[in-house]
Scaffold this active site. Structure first.
Site, short mmCIF file in Angstrom:
data_model
loop_
_atom_site.label_atom_id
_atom_site.label_comp_id
_atom_site.label_asym_id
_atom_site.label_seq_id
_atom_site.Cartn_x
_atom_site.Cartn_y
_atom_site.Cartn_z
N ALA A 82 -5.14 -8.65 -9.69
CA ALA A 82 -5.70 -9.87 -9.09
C ALA A 82 -5.15 -10.07 -7.69
O ALA A 82 -3.94 -9.99 -7.46
CB ALA A 82 -5.34 -11.08 -9.95
N THR A 100 -2.09 -16.45 -3.31
CA THR A 100 -2.38 -15.60 -4.48
C THR A 100 -1.54 -14.33 -4.48
O THR A 100 -0.88 -13.99 -5.47
CB THR A 100 -3.88 -15.23 -4.51
OG1 THR A 100 -4.61 -16.40 -4.89
CG2 THR A 100 -4.17 -14.12 -5.51
N THR A 125 -1.40 -1.18 -2.05
CA THR A 125 -2.39 -0.51 -1.19
C THR A 125 -1.72 0.36 -0.14
O THR A 125 -0.57 0.07 0.27
CB THR A 125 -3.28 -1.56 -0.49
OG1 THR A 125 -4.07 -0.91 0.51
CG2 THR A 125 -2.47 -2.65 0.18
N ASP A 126 -2.44 1.36 0.35
CA ASP A 126 -1.90 2.19 1.44
C ASP A 126 -1.81 1.40 2.75
O ASP A 126 -1.13 1.82 3.68
CB ASP A 126 -2.74 3.46 1.63
CG ASP A 126 -4.19 3.20 2.04
OD1 ASP A 126 -4.63 2.03 2.06
OD2 ASP A 126 -4.90 4.18 2.34
N GLU A 127 -2.50 0.23 2.80
CA GLU A 127 -2.47 -0.56 4.03
C GLU A 127 -1.07 -1.10 4.33
O GLU A 127 -0.80 -1.54 5.45
CB GLU A 127 -3.48 -1.71 3.97
CG GLU A 127 -4.89 -1.21 3.90
CD GLU A 127 -5.94 -2.24 4.31
OE1 GLU A 127 -5.59 -3.25 4.92
OE2 GLU A 127 -7.11 -1.99 4.00
N TYR A 150 -3.79 -9.75 5.25
CA TYR A 150 -4.00 -9.15 3.92
C TYR A 150 -2.91 -8.13 3.60
O TYR A 150 -2.23 -8.22 2.58
CB TYR A 150 -5.38 -8.47 3.82
CG TYR A 150 -5.47 -7.50 2.66
CD1 TYR A 150 -5.52 -7.95 1.34
CD2 TYR A 150 -5.44 -6.11 2.87
CE1 TYR A 150 -5.56 -7.07 0.27
CE2 TYR A 150 -5.49 -5.22 1.81
CZ TYR A 150 -5.55 -5.70 0.51
OH TYR A 150 -5.57 -4.82 -0.55
N LYS A 154 0.15 -8.03 0.80
CA LYS A 154 0.28 -6.99 -0.23
C LYS A 154 1.65 -6.32 -0.11
O LYS A 154 2.28 -6.01 -1.13
CB LYS A 154 -0.83 -5.94 -0.10
CG LYS A 154 -2.21 -6.42 -0.48
CD LYS A 154 -2.34 -6.83 -1.94
CE LYS A 154 -2.30 -5.65 -2.89
NZ LYS A 154 -2.57 -6.09 -4.29
N ASN A 179 -8.74 3.56 0.15
CA ASN A 179 -9.99 2.78 -0.02
C ASN A 179 -10.78 3.26 -1.21
O ASN A 179 -11.17 4.43 -1.28
CB ASN A 179 -10.88 2.94 1.22
CG ASN A 179 -10.37 2.15 2.39
OD1 ASN A 179 -9.26 2.37 2.86
ND2 ASN A 179 -11.18 1.24 2.88
N LEU A 190 -17.07 -2.00 3.29
CA LEU A 190 -17.95 -1.14 4.09
C LEU A 190 -19.15 -0.53 3.33
O LEU A 190 -20.30 -0.73 3.73
CB LEU A 190 -17.12 -0.01 4.73
CG LEU A 190 -17.94 0.93 5.62
CD1 LEU A 190 -18.28 0.27 6.95
CD2 LEU A 190 -17.19 2.25 5.87
N TYR A 207 -17.76 -1.74 13.38
CA TYR A 207 -16.71 -2.31 14.25
C TYR A 207 -16.24 -1.28 15.29
O TYR A 207 -15.99 -0.11 14.95
CB TYR A 207 -15.49 -2.72 13.43
CG TYR A 207 -15.73 -3.81 12.40
CD1 TYR A 207 -16.81 -4.67 12.48
CD2 TYR A 207 -14.84 -3.97 11.35
CE1 TYR A 207 -17.01 -5.66 11.54
CE2 TYR A 207 -15.03 -4.96 10.39
CZ TYR A 207 -16.12 -5.80 10.49
OH TYR A 207 -16.30 -6.77 9.55
N ARG A 214 -10.90 6.30 7.08
CA ARG A 214 -10.36 5.86 5.80
C ARG A 214 -10.39 7.06 4.85
O ARG A 214 -11.20 7.98 5.03
CB ARG A 214 -11.21 4.70 5.22
CG ARG A 214 -11.19 3.42 6.08
CD ARG A 214 -9.81 2.80 6.10
NE ARG A 214 -9.70 1.54 6.86
CZ ARG A 214 -9.27 1.46 8.12
NH1 ARG A 214 -8.97 2.55 8.81
NH2 ARG A 214 -9.14 0.28 8.71
N ARG A 273 -12.65 -5.28 14.81
CA ARG A 273 -11.81 -6.16 13.98
C ARG A 273 -10.46 -6.33 14.68
O ARG A 273 -9.85 -5.32 15.09
CB ARG A 273 -11.64 -5.49 12.61
CG ARG A 273 -10.65 -6.13 11.71
CD ARG A 273 -10.41 -5.28 10.45
NE ARG A 273 -11.42 -5.46 9.44
CZ ARG A 273 -11.49 -4.73 8.31
NH1 ARG A 273 -10.63 -3.76 8.08
NH2 ARG A 273 -12.42 -4.96 7.42
#
Ligand code: NAD
Ligand code: TDX
Length: 339
Positions: A82, A100, A125-127, A150, A154, A179, A190, A207, A214, A273
């Site tokens: 979540a 959250t 995430t890999d981000e 974001y 994370k 992704n 995307l 963008y 990705r 972005r």
């Protein structure tokens, strides 16, 4: 075994709930989801009448509720998915991402600790690693350098989960994937966004220069990796999960236009972005060597199947895009094209 999946009505969560029901039919899967704009019970319609799947509507940040659910269903393990998951939304309004993703995760960890949960799988995430240049790969020891609200939320929750292992001895495993794409992804990301726009003959907003890269992972390959990490991952460890399919955004957009039989004149380059990460690419050696995981899907076949699924399941995406979301989408979409 009784497992709590959080966010089981979202894109990856719903695919995971179904995957677990197929792969581990004797498990009970309890699905805790707040049903935000991104969560949809219809996605799980084929599980109706399945007594081994229990849906609970609620917030992961509601500690009292979570503790009650963990005890009531004698939960052995938590798979935590979540989250608020969309980078563009985090730029428009970061607060709910902290609420959250950071505070909600901490409450869930606290409730899991109190209930004596045997394993907590944190889906990150890999981000969290930030952006790569033209070469190199993220490994589990790459520095944590998130760019967006974001990804920083994370990164925070990922590190808080690891802290519960180091400080309190909780059995925590963290996964950081690239992704995802596949069925039931909300049409703000995307691939489904471009597919839905193409089907409507609307402009496809790319963008910047469209050269951002990705590393695409089919959602079913991801689900397989999550089950392996849950069952065989080592406590306190991080596992990167990547599909080994690096693609430039513009290549994907062109691919979708080809698959839908629409002209390239629909492509519209729009303002970039803010803080846009240039390239993500994962080195999945650890999960491959330790847990024996390799992705089964090729990107070209996976993309074709996914686009076909959106063509064939218009009712699903028309429903999930109705109401409040539609308003948000129309406003943002118009603003992007005008910029
Ligand atoms: P999603 O946005 O499709 O689904 C999120 C789900 O979480 C929704 O069902 C929503 O209702 C639920 N939710 C949101 N806030 C909640 C709250 N406070 N309490 C309970 N439920 C809540 O997201 P997704 O793409 O399926 O991503 C799932 C997880 O995987 C996220 O943690 C995301 O950060 C991570 N992830 C996703 C990707 C990707 O490509 N989609 C890649 C890497 C990591
Ligand atoms: O309209 C668009 N135009 C465009 O060019 C959108 C929505 C995206 N893009 C670009 C931005 C990115 O370079 O496409 C790429 C992918 O964008 P998203 O689908 O928004 O995903 P991304 O920002 O890479 O983040 C995703 O992967 C990591 C998920 O949303 C996260 O939840 C996950 O952690």
């Amino acid at each position: 075994m009784n497992v709590l999946v959080t966010g089981g009505c979202g894109f990856i969560g719903s695919n995971l709930v179904k995957y677990l029901r197929r792969q581990r039919p004797d498990w009970k899967v309890v699905n805790l989801d707040k049903l935000t704009y991104a969560g949809n019970l219809e996605t799980l319609a084929d599980l109706e009448g399945d007594s081994q799947h229990v849906f609970v509507r609620g917030d992961v940040g509601n500690r009292e509720l979570v503790e009650f659910v963990l005890r009531q269903h004698r939960i052995d393990a938590v798979m935590h998915l979540a989250a608020e998951s969309h980078v563009d939304r985090s730029i428009l309004g970061p607060e709910v991402f902290i609420q959250t993703n950071v505070l909600g995760t901490q409450q869930l960890l606290e409730a899991s600790k109190a209930a004596g949960i045997k394993r907590f799988l944190m889906v990150s995430t890999d981000e969290v690693y930030g952006s790569l240049g033209p070469t190199g790969y993220f490994t589990e020891t790459s520095p944590i350098q998130p760019s967006s609200p974001y990804s920083s939320s994370k990164a925070s929750s990922d590190l808080v989960a690891l802290a519960y292992h180091h400080t309190f001895g909780m059995d925590v495993v963290v996964t950081r994937c690239s992704n995802n794409y596949g069925r039931y992804q909300f049409p703000e990301k995307l691939i489904p966004l471009m597919t839905v726009n193409a089907l409507h003959d609307r402009p496809l907003p790319v963008y910047g220069d469209g050269q951002n890269v990705r590393d695409w992972l089919h959602v079913e390959d991801h689900c397989q990796a999550l089950l392996l990490a849950l069952e065989k991952g080592r406590a306190g460890e991080v596992y990167n999960i990547g599909g080994g399919a690096e693609r430039r955004n513009i290549e994907i957009v062109r691919g979708i236009l080809q698959l839908t039989g629409k002209p390239e004149t629909l492509i519209k380059y729009v303002q970039d972005r803010p803080g846009h990460d240039r390239r993500y690419a994962i080195d999945p050696a650890k999960i491959r060597e330790e847990l024996g995981w390799t992705p089964a899907h090729t990107f070209e076949q996976g993309l074709e199947d996914t686009v076909r699924w959106y063509v064939d399941n218009r009712t699903w995406w028309e429903r999930v895009m109705s109401g409040a979301y539609r308003q948000y989408f129309e406003t943002q979409y118009k603003a992007r094209l005008a910029a």
